[in-house]
Motif scaffolding. Structure first.
Motif, PDB file in Angstrom:
ATOM      1  N   THR A   9     -26.515 106.224  62.202  1.00  0.00           N
ATOM      2  CA  THR A   9     -26.918 104.871  62.591  1.00  0.00           C
ATOM      3  C   THR A   9     -28.433 104.803  62.529  1.00  0.00           C
ATOM      4  O   THR A   9     -29.121 105.699  63.056  1.00  0.00           O
ATOM      5  N   ALA A  36     -24.123 102.568  60.447  1.00  0.00           N
ATOM      6  CA  ALA A  36     -24.558 101.269  60.962  1.00  0.00           C
ATOM      7  C   ALA A  36     -26.060 101.100  60.784  1.00  0.00           C
ATOM      8  O   ALA A  36     -26.818 102.081  60.787  1.00  0.00           O
ATOM      9  N   ILE A  92     -23.455 100.778  68.483  1.00  0.00           N
ATOM     10  CA  ILE A  92     -23.619 101.526  67.230  1.00  0.00           C
ATOM     11  C   ILE A  92     -24.409 102.812  67.442  1.00  0.00           C
ATOM     12  O   ILE A  92     -24.350 103.726  66.614  1.00  0.00           O
ATOM     13  N   VAL A  98     -20.306 108.358  65.147  1.00  0.00           N
ATOM     14  CA  VAL A  98     -21.701 108.588  64.751  1.00  0.00           C
ATOM     15  C   VAL A  98     -22.130 110.001  65.115  1.00  0.00           C
ATOM     16  O   VAL A  98     -21.894 110.475  66.234  1.00  0.00           O
ATOM     17  N   VAL A 101     -28.540 109.454  65.168  1.00  0.00           N
ATOM     18  CA  VAL A 101     -29.128 108.128  65.360  1.00  0.00           C
ATOM     19  C   VAL A 101     -30.622 108.210  65.101  1.00  0.00           C
ATOM     20  O   VAL A 101     -31.333 108.979  65.755  1.00  0.00           O
TER      21      VAL A 101
END
Length: 395
Positions: A9, A36, A92, A98, A101
């Motif tokens: 993400t 994302a 997200i 995920v 990030v």
């Protein structure tokens, strides 16, 4: 060699860090998959990113921009779910699918999503200064309790991380201090008496790095370095007096660690954010970043200077707020965001930025800041006070 793909993400995908992250991701399709993306207002660039990387989700901060993107996504027959609202950012960042990030949202707006990723135990690639500057120990506690893997993406903190021993439990017994390097920005040699006439475009013309406008202004005032001092304190568990800043105009040495035996270990490279991004994405491996290799034959000199307190009066505020009540770092960050925005909008002068920051710190009486809610309340109050102070300075 086969790899388990990382689902990523990217918070702030249309900013300079986000764009560079996608550049590295595109070069390694066998390693990374975009899950994302999020952005503030750049609908067309987000649409192009969705078309190329095919994320499951695209989040726009405001509802009107989300509606525009949704219409364009539908018209282009893309299988992307478009969302809005702060809760969408947190979703997200913490989604079970995920792995990593990239936190690249500018300002305190990214704090909630960073906290969500930390609590969910993600590999958190931190390019958002405010998570540590505002969140401080509260954020670090979320990292520890969630067993998240925190990797710094700022070139300076990445350089420190690369120069430290692999085992963090040995840092205290081995490290004397860390030395953060600063380019000095576009006004390193400019007469401070002329600072009142500096324009936003001049302040954003960084001599070495290509960055967004807010961080470019922070580099010109060296407030970016003040914020990095605060970050370093929390990232590496050091006392404020163990953190030093030196101006290095060539931006070749990205930062250094001095050990107790006086040995200094440094990380060098070309000034290209894809280098620390690629390091964070692939750690502990190293992958091609797309940046040019450092050519030592072309390096005529490497010089170092002590920051001039008259030219950069905001830098000492870092140590001041670290020695002040909890929440003071959040006040400094909020005031600076307000002041820089006012300057970029032409409402106040360049030399007023420090006046807003200093006056806001003087005006605040801090109370409970033991959790995220308390810190966000301090952030909101500081913004109100800074706005009033900036309005009084408007020409």
């Amino acid at each position: 060699m086969s790899f388990q793909k990382q689902r990523i993400t990217i918070l702030g995908s249309t900013g300079s860090i986000g764009v560079n992250t996608l550049d590295v991701v595109a070069a390694h399709p066998e390693r990374f998959e975009v899950f994302a993306l999020s952005a503030a207002t750049q609908v067309d660039l987000m649409l192009a990113q969705c078309a190329r990387f095919k994320p499951r989700y695209a989040v726009m901060v405001s509802e009107p921009h989300a509606r525009q993107l949704a219409e364009k996504v539908k018209a282009n027959q893309l299988s992307v779910e478009v969302l809005s609202a702060p809760e969408a950012l947190e979703m997200i960042a913490s989604h079970e699918l995920v792995d990593s990030v990239m936190a690249a949202i500018v300002g305190a707006a990214g704090l909630g999503a960073c906290m969500a990723a930390a609590r969910a135990g993600k590999r958190l690639l931190l390019a958002n200064k405010e998570a540590l500057v505002v969140g401080g120990e509260v954020f670090m506690q979320a990292v520890r309790s969630g067993k998240a893997q925190l990797l710094p993406i700022d070139s300076e903190h990445s350089a420190i991380f690369q120069s430290l021993p692999e085992d963090p439990s040995t840092w205290a017994e081995r490290v004397e201090k860390i030395i953060l390097t600063a380019s000095g920005g576009p006004f390193r040699t400019r007469d401070p008496s002329s600072f009142s006439s500096i324009t936003p475009d001049q302040a954003c013309a960084h001599p070495n790095w290509v960055m967004g406008r807010k961080i470019s202004v922070d580099s010109a005032t060296m407030m970016n370095k003040a914020l990095e001092v605060i970050e370093a304190k929390y990232l590496f568990g050091l006392a404020p007096e163990q953190i030093e800043v030196v101006i290095h105009p060539q931006s070749v040495i990205h930062s250094m660690v001095q050990y107790h035996d006086t040995s200094v270990v440094a990380q060098l490279g070309t000034p290209d954010m894809r280098v620390p991004i690629a390091y964070g994405l692939a750690w502990p491996d190293r992958i091609a970043s797309g940046a040019k290799a450092l050519d030592f034959k072309s390096l005529a000199t490497m010089t170092f200077e002590v920051p001039d307190p008259e030219r950069f009066p905001g830098l000492p505020l870092a140590w001041q707020v670290l020695d002040a009540p909890v929440g003071s770092t959040a006040v400094l960050n909020a005031a600076n965001e307000v002041a820089v925005a006012a300057f970029l909008e032409g409402k106040i002068r360049f030399d007023h930025i420090h006046r807003v920051n200093h006056a806001t710190l003087e005006a605040m009486t801090l109370s409970d800041a033991g959790d995220l809610g308390g810190l966000l309340a301090i952030d909101a109050e500081a913004r109100q006070r800074a706005t009033r102070i900036a309005q009084q300075l408007e020409s």
